[in-house]
Scaffold this motif. Structure first.
Motif, PDB file in Angstrom:
ATOM      1  N   PRO A  67       0.811  -1.222   0.000  1.00 23.28           N
ATOM      2  CA  PRO A  67       0.000   0.000   0.000  1.00 23.28           C
ATOM      3  C   PRO A  67       0.840   1.265   0.000  1.00 23.28           C
ATOM      4  O   PRO A  67       0.326   2.354  -0.290  1.00 23.28           O
ATOM      5  N   HIS A  68       2.130   1.138   0.336  1.00 22.41           N
ATOM      6  CA  HIS A  68       3.016   2.293   0.368  1.00 22.41           C
ATOM      7  C   HIS A  68       3.832   2.446  -0.912  1.00 22.41           C
ATOM      8  O   HIS A  68       4.697   3.322  -0.999  1.00 22.41           O
ATOM      9  N   ALA A  69       3.574   1.590  -1.900  1.00 22.02           N
ATOM     10  CA  ALA A  69       4.351   1.633  -3.134  1.00 22.02           C
ATOM     11  C   ALA A  69       4.162   2.969  -3.847  1.00 22.02           C
ATOM     12  O   ALA A  69       3.057   3.512  -3.912  1.00 22.02           O
ATOM     13  N   LEU A  70       5.259   3.471  -4.391  1.00 19.75           N
ATOM     14  CA  LEU A  70       5.233   4.730  -5.129  1.00 19.75           C
ATOM     15  C   LEU A  70       4.579   4.509  -6.491  1.00 19.75           C
ATOM     16  O   LEU A  70       4.897   3.539  -7.178  1.00 19.75           O
ATOM     17  N   PRO A  71       3.665   5.358  -6.909  1.00 17.68           N
ATOM     18  CA  PRO A  71       3.074   5.206  -8.247  1.00 17.68           C
ATOM     19  C   PRO A  71       4.158   5.195  -9.321  1.00 17.68           C
ATOM     20  O   PRO A  71       5.111   5.976  -9.263  1.00 17.68           O
ATOM     21  N   LEU A  72       4.011   4.311 -10.285  1.00 17.98           N
ATOM     22  CA  LEU A  72       5.033   4.148 -11.311  1.00 17.98           C
ATOM     23  C   LEU A  72       5.280   5.447 -12.071  1.00 17.98           C
ATOM     24  O   LEU A  72       6.436   5.786 -12.376  1.00 17.98           O
ATOM     25  N   ASP A  73       4.231   6.176 -12.387  1.00 15.12           N
ATOM     26  CA  ASP A  73       4.400   7.405 -13.152  1.00 15.12           C
ATOM     27  C   ASP A  73       5.223   8.434 -12.383  1.00 15.12           C
ATOM     28  O   ASP A  73       6.119   9.078 -12.949  1.00 15.12           O
ATOM     29  N   ALA A  74       4.941   8.572 -11.093  1.00 13.47           N
ATOM     30  CA  ALA A  74       5.696   9.530 -10.279  1.00 13.47           C
ATOM     31  C   ALA A  74       7.145   9.095 -10.152  1.00 13.47           C
ATOM     32  O   ALA A  74       8.070   9.923 -10.225  1.00 13.47           O
ATOM     33  N   PHE A  75       7.364   7.803  -9.968  1.00  7.67           N
ATOM     34  CA  PHE A  75       8.722   7.282  -9.865  1.00  7.67           C
ATOM     35  C   PHE A  75       9.498   7.557 -11.154  1.00  7.67           C
ATOM     36  O   PHE A  75      10.612   8.086 -11.121  1.00  7.67           O
ATOM     37  N   GLY A  76       8.920   7.196 -12.301  1.00  6.26           N
ATOM     38  CA  GLY A  76       9.618   7.372 -13.565  1.00  6.26           C
ATOM     39  C   GLY A  76       9.958   8.821 -13.852  1.00  6.26           C
ATOM     40  O   GLY A  76      11.064   9.126 -14.334  1.00  6.26           O
ATOM     41  N   ALA A  77       9.041   9.725 -13.564  1.00  2.29           N
ATOM     42  CA  ALA A  77       9.301  11.145 -13.807  1.00  2.29           C
ATOM     43  C   ALA A  77      10.463  11.640 -12.954  1.00  2.29           C
ATOM     44  O   ALA A  77      11.347  12.376 -13.444  1.00  2.29           O
ATOM     45  N   GLU A  78      10.495  11.226 -11.690  1.00  2.02           N
ATOM     46  CA  GLU A  78      11.577  11.664 -10.804  1.00  2.02           C
ATOM     47  C   GLU A  78      12.908  11.062 -11.230  1.00  2.02           C
ATOM     48  O   GLU A  78      13.945  11.738 -11.212  1.00  2.02           O
ATOM     49  N   VAL A  79      12.892   9.802 -11.660  1.00  5.35           N
ATOM     50  CA  VAL A  79      14.127   9.152 -12.119  1.00  5.35           C
ATOM     51  C   VAL A  79      14.708   9.888 -13.319  1.00  5.35           C
ATOM     52  O   VAL A  79      15.912  10.158 -13.385  1.00  5.35           O
ATOM     53  N   LEU A  92      18.363  11.450 -13.810  1.00  2.00           N
ATOM     54  CA  LEU A  92      19.285  11.011 -14.851  1.00  2.00           C
ATOM     55  C   LEU A  92      19.732  12.165 -15.739  1.00  2.00           C
ATOM     56  O   LEU A  92      20.856  12.159 -16.267  1.00  2.00           O
ATOM     57  N   ALA A  93      18.874  13.153 -15.916  1.00  2.01           N
ATOM     58  CA  ALA A  93      19.190  14.282 -16.787  1.00  2.01           C
ATOM     59  C   ALA A  93      20.162  15.274 -16.155  1.00  2.01           C
ATOM     60  O   ALA A  93      20.634  16.199 -16.830  1.00  2.01           O
ATOM     61  N   GLN A  94      20.477  15.076 -14.887  1.00  5.09           N
ATOM     62  CA  GLN A  94      21.426  15.979 -14.239  1.00  5.09           C
ATOM     63  C   GLN A  94      22.829  15.797 -14.818  1.00  5.09           C
ATOM     64  O   GLN A  94      23.182  14.749 -15.339  1.00  5.09           O
ATOM     65  N   GLU A  95      23.618  16.846 -14.739  1.00  5.06           N
ATOM     66  CA  GLU A  95      25.022  16.792 -15.136  1.00  5.06           C
ATOM     67  C   GLU A  95      25.884  17.149 -13.939  1.00  5.06           C
ATOM     68  O   GLU A  95      25.756  18.243 -13.390  1.00  5.06           O
ATOM     69  N   PRO A  96      26.740  16.233 -13.493  1.00  5.23           N
ATOM     70  CA  PRO A  96      26.898  14.869 -13.987  1.00  5.23           C
ATOM     71  C   PRO A  96      25.756  13.974 -13.494  1.00  5.23           C
ATOM     72  O   PRO A  96      25.068  14.324 -12.530  1.00  5.23           O
ATOM     73  N   THR A  97      25.591  12.846 -14.162  1.00  5.40           N
ATOM     74  CA  THR A  97      24.592  11.877 -13.720  1.00  5.40           C
ATOM     75  C   THR A  97      24.966  11.382 -12.330  1.00  5.40           C
ATOM     76  O   THR A  97      26.124  11.047 -12.083  1.00  5.40           O
ATOM     77  N   PRO A  98      24.017  11.330 -11.391  1.00  7.86           N
ATOM     78  CA  PRO A  98      24.361  10.855 -10.040  1.00  7.86           C
ATOM     79  C   PRO A  98      24.896   9.424 -10.066  1.00  7.86           C
ATOM     80  O   PRO A  98      24.433   8.597 -10.856  1.00  7.86           O
ATOM     81  N   ARG A  99      25.843   9.154  -9.205  1.00  2.09           N
ATOM     82  CA  ARG A  99      26.336   7.777  -9.060  1.00  2.09           C
ATOM     83  C   ARG A  99      25.222   6.867  -8.576  1.00  2.09           C
ATOM     84  O   ARG A  99      25.114   5.715  -9.014  1.00  2.09           O
ATOM     85  N   GLU A 100      24.417   7.345  -7.649  1.00  2.18           N
ATOM     86  CA  GLU A 100      23.241   6.625  -7.174  1.00  2.18           C
ATOM     87  C   GLU A 100      22.022   7.487  -7.474  1.00  2.18           C
ATOM     88  O   GLU A 100      21.966   8.650  -7.071  1.00  2.18           O
ATOM     89  N   VAL A 101      21.066   6.913  -8.183  1.00  2.00           N
ATOM     90  CA  VAL A 101      19.856   7.630  -8.549  1.00  2.00           C
ATOM     91  C   VAL A 101      18.824   7.325  -7.473  1.00  2.00           C
ATOM     92  O   VAL A 101      18.219   6.249  -7.435  1.00  2.00           O
ATOM     93  N   LEU A 102      18.635   8.285  -6.568  1.00  2.57           N
ATOM     94  CA  LEU A 102      17.816   8.098  -5.373  1.00  2.57           C
ATOM     95  C   LEU A 102      16.607   9.016  -5.419  1.00  2.57           C
ATOM     96  O   LEU A 102      16.727  10.228  -5.200  1.00  2.57           O
ATOM     97  N   VAL A 103      15.439   8.457  -5.701  1.00  3.50           N
ATOM     98  CA  VAL A 103      14.226   9.267  -5.596  1.00  3.50           C
ATOM     99  C   VAL A 103      13.970   9.548  -4.116  1.00  3.50           C
ATOM    100  O   VAL A 103      14.489   8.850  -3.228  1.00  3.50           O
ATOM    101  N   GLN A 104      13.162  10.559  -3.859  1.00  6.13           N
ATOM    102  CA  GLN A 104      12.920  10.968  -2.475  1.00  6.13           C
ATOM    103  C   GLN A 104      12.403   9.799  -1.630  1.00  6.13           C
ATOM    104  O   GLN A 104      12.790   9.629  -0.466  1.00  6.13           O
ATOM    105  N   GLY A 105      11.549   8.954  -2.226  1.00  4.67           N
ATOM    106  CA  GLY A 105      10.917   7.881  -1.473  1.00  4.67           C
ATOM    107  C   GLY A 105      11.824   6.753  -1.050  1.00  4.67           C
ATOM    108  O   GLY A 105      11.415   5.893  -0.255  1.00  4.67           O
ATOM    109  N   VAL A 106      13.054   6.707  -1.547  1.00  7.47           N
ATOM    110  CA  VAL A 106      13.962   5.621  -1.174  1.00  7.47           C
ATOM    111  C   VAL A 106      15.048   6.080  -0.204  1.00  7.47           C
ATOM    112  O   VAL A 106      15.791   5.250   0.330  1.00  7.47           O
ATOM    113  N   ARG A 107      15.128   7.341   0.063  1.00  5.75           N
ATOM    114  CA  ARG A 107      16.235   7.838   0.881  1.00  5.75           C
ATOM    115  C   ARG A 107      16.171   7.341   2.322  1.00  5.75           C
ATOM    116  O   ARG A 107      17.194   7.151   2.966  1.00  5.75           O
ATOM    117  N   MET A 108      14.956   7.115   2.838  1.00  4.36           N
ATOM    118  CA  MET A 108      14.854   6.568   4.200  1.00  4.36           C
ATOM    119  C   MET A 108      15.460   5.176   4.271  1.00  4.36           C
ATOM    120  O   MET A 108      15.997   4.775   5.317  1.00  4.36           O
TER     121      MET A 108
END
Length: 251
Positions: free
Chosen positions: A191-203, A207-223
């Motif tokens: 029930p706490h799963a992040l909606p796929l659309d929101a996850f993909g948009a944040e990812v 990824l579009a950042q320069e430089p690309t992060p070594r670890e791609v961490l959406v807000q919901g996974v940082r905990m």
């Protein structure tokens, strides 16, 4: 990375996170080929403007054939995303769980290595490119109900770190995508799963950042990622252990 000009192979991309990212790369302007076992989906994917290639990451011969087909059709390939993965609940008191554990490690860990090994020589020869591996928040904060899945994703994290170190200076970057629970076939019961659309948009924003992060961490996974650092690890593992009541005889 510039997500608008890439030539991308998404291995394990016929559904879930992989397919969502494939579509987003395509929509951004990149050329995308999707690899997977579900050939019955290929006509629909091709109708969407995605290339397709059959591949089973648990079979080294299949990975090699897929690599050859992809590079023949897309000689400018510069990005490989390894999204193939499986996971199962396991009762570690029952030795019968071993078959699921073995399959999980074969697909998630060895499958990742097979794909990386298949494409790394091409990327090294061209002197540039990006490998995106996919671990999981569960690799940093175990979910005891899915022990082998958690172990496999911890292994992918460690392997990604080593791969990045070994490829340093070659022009080939390694980015590790670390999803939380996402509402896909694997995570839709959470029930706490992040909606796929929101996850993909944040990812894609990350990824579009320069430089690309070594670890791609959406807000919901940082905990999950920083639980040990933040002193919440033991409490969160204990909370997640409550799911063990789902196993027969554990209620």
């Amino acid at each position: 990375m510039d997500i608008t000009t890439r030539t991308v192979a998404v291995v394990g991309g016929t559904s879930g996170i992989g397919l969502d990212l494939a579509r987003r790369f395509r929509d951004a302007g990149s050329t995308v080929v999707v690899g997977g076992r579900r050939t019955d989906l290929f006509d629909g994917l091709r109708a969407e403007g995605l290339g397709t290639v059959e591949v089973d990451v648990a079979d080294g011969g299949s990975v090699g054939r897929a690599r050859d087909a992809v590079l023949e059709a897309y000689p400018d390939l510069d990005t490989v995303v390894t999204t193939a993965g499986i996971g199962f609940p396991e009762d570690l008191r029952d030795p019968g769980h071993f078959a699921d554990a073995e399959r999980t490690i074969d697909v998630n860990v060895l499958g990742t290595i097979r794909v990386v090994d298949a494409f790394t020589p091409h990327l090294l020869a061209r002197g540039s490119g990006t490998i995106v591996t996919v671990s999981s928040g569960i690799g940093f904060l175990p979910f005891p109900l899915m022990a082998s899945y958690a172990a496999s994703k911890a292994a992918v994290h460690s392997y990604s770190e080593a791969l990045r170190a070994q490829l340093a200076g070659t022009g080939v970057d390694v980015a590790e995508l670390v999803p939380p629970a996402v509402a896909t076939t694997m995570g839709d019961s959470n029930p706490h799963a992040l909606p796929l659309d929101a996850f993909g948009a944040e990812v894609m924003d990350l990824l579009a950042q320069e430089p690309t992060p070594r670890e791609v961490l959406v807000q919901g996974v940082r905990m999950h990622r920083w639980a040990e650092r933040d002193g919440t690890y033991d409490e969160l593992v204990a909370q997640r252990s409550a799911a063990l009541a789902m196993l027969p005889g554990r209620a």
